[in-house]
Design an enzyme around this catalytic site. Structure first.
Site, PDB file in Angstrom:
ATOM      1  N   ARG A 166      36.043  16.396 -34.793  1.00 65.38           N
ATOM      2  CA  ARG A 166      35.373  16.193 -33.502  1.00 65.38           C
ATOM      3  C   ARG A 166      35.207  17.507 -32.751  1.00 65.38           C
ATOM      4  O   ARG A 166      36.042  18.387 -32.813  1.00 65.38           O
ATOM      5  CB  ARG A 166      36.187  15.219 -32.636  1.00 65.38           C
ATOM      6  CG  ARG A 166      36.191  13.823 -33.183  1.00 65.38           C
ATOM      7  CD  ARG A 166      37.121  12.922 -32.411  1.00 65.38           C
ATOM      8  NE  ARG A 166      38.515  13.308 -32.584  1.00 65.38           N
ATOM      9  CZ  ARG A 166      39.546  12.649 -32.047  1.00 65.38           C
ATOM     10  NH1 ARG A 166      39.332  11.589 -31.295  1.00 65.38           N
ATOM     11  NH2 ARG A 166      40.775  13.053 -32.264  1.00 65.38           N
ATOM     12  N   ASP A 195      40.375  16.305 -38.455  1.00 65.83           N
ATOM     13  CA  ASP A 195      39.713  16.009 -37.183  1.00 65.83           C
ATOM     14  C   ASP A 195      38.471  16.890 -37.066  1.00 65.83           C
ATOM     15  O   ASP A 195      38.590  18.108 -36.914  1.00 65.83           O
ATOM     16  CB  ASP A 195      40.670  16.267 -36.011  1.00 65.83           C
ATOM     17  CG  ASP A 195      40.139  15.703 -34.694  1.00 65.83           C
ATOM     18  OD1 ASP A 195      38.913  15.466 -34.584  1.00 65.83           O
ATOM     19  OD2 ASP A 195      40.953  15.498 -33.782  1.00 65.83           O
TER      20      ASP A 195
END
Ligand SMILES: [Zn+2]
Length: 153
Positions: A88, A86
């Site tokens: 983000r 991930d």
């Protein structure tokens, strides 16, 4: 303020892919914000460009789908490509919310990492509002992986 941080997903949001729940989550968030408006309250959807495939980009996400078709789950399909699970970040989302005067939000999400990402940049998350969307035969394994391996609620 009822708030959704929606990670861009071309395949789910635009093409209606059943491999993930993004398109349905965006629709559910839009309905929830409209319901708030009908009661005279504000609601916010921040659409986060650059979050495709949890931040790995569209081309890498399509390669990850190929690996998932070969048996890997959504987490291992990223790491097998040498990519983060991930990538983000929520600093821009937090800045947008602060600019809108929303220093405190009720976050429509099943992902505790999104709440933590906002808190890290000074936005108070007073409530996690679950988004329940029906799974499909195609999304069942993906949603189970998000729950079991990524801590989604
Ligand atoms: Zn998606």
């Amino acid at each position: 303020v009822l708030t959704r941080l929606h990670s861009e997903c071309l395949t789910g949001d635009v093409l209606g892919s059943a491999k993930c729940d993004c398109g349905e989550q965006l629709t559910a968030a839009r309905r929830a914000v409209l319901a708030e408006a009908e009661m005279g309250r504000a609601g916010i959807i921040v659409y986060l460009r650059g979050h495709e495939g949890r931040g790995i980009g569209l081309a890498n996400k399509i390669r990850a789908y190929q690996l998932q078709d070969e048996g890997l789950d959504t987490v291992d399909a990223n790491t097998a490509q040498g990519l983060p699970v991930d990538a983000r970040r929520y600093d821009v989302a937090a800045a947008i919310l602060a600019d809108l005067g929303a220093g405190s939000v009720r976050l429509m999400s099943n992902n505790p990492a999104k709440a933590a990402g906002l808190v890290q940049y000074g936005i108070d998350v007073v409530e996690m509002v679950p988004i329940d969307v029906a799974h499909t035969a195609e999304s069942r394994a993906y949603l189970a992986s998000k729950r079991q391996r990524l801590g989604h609620l």
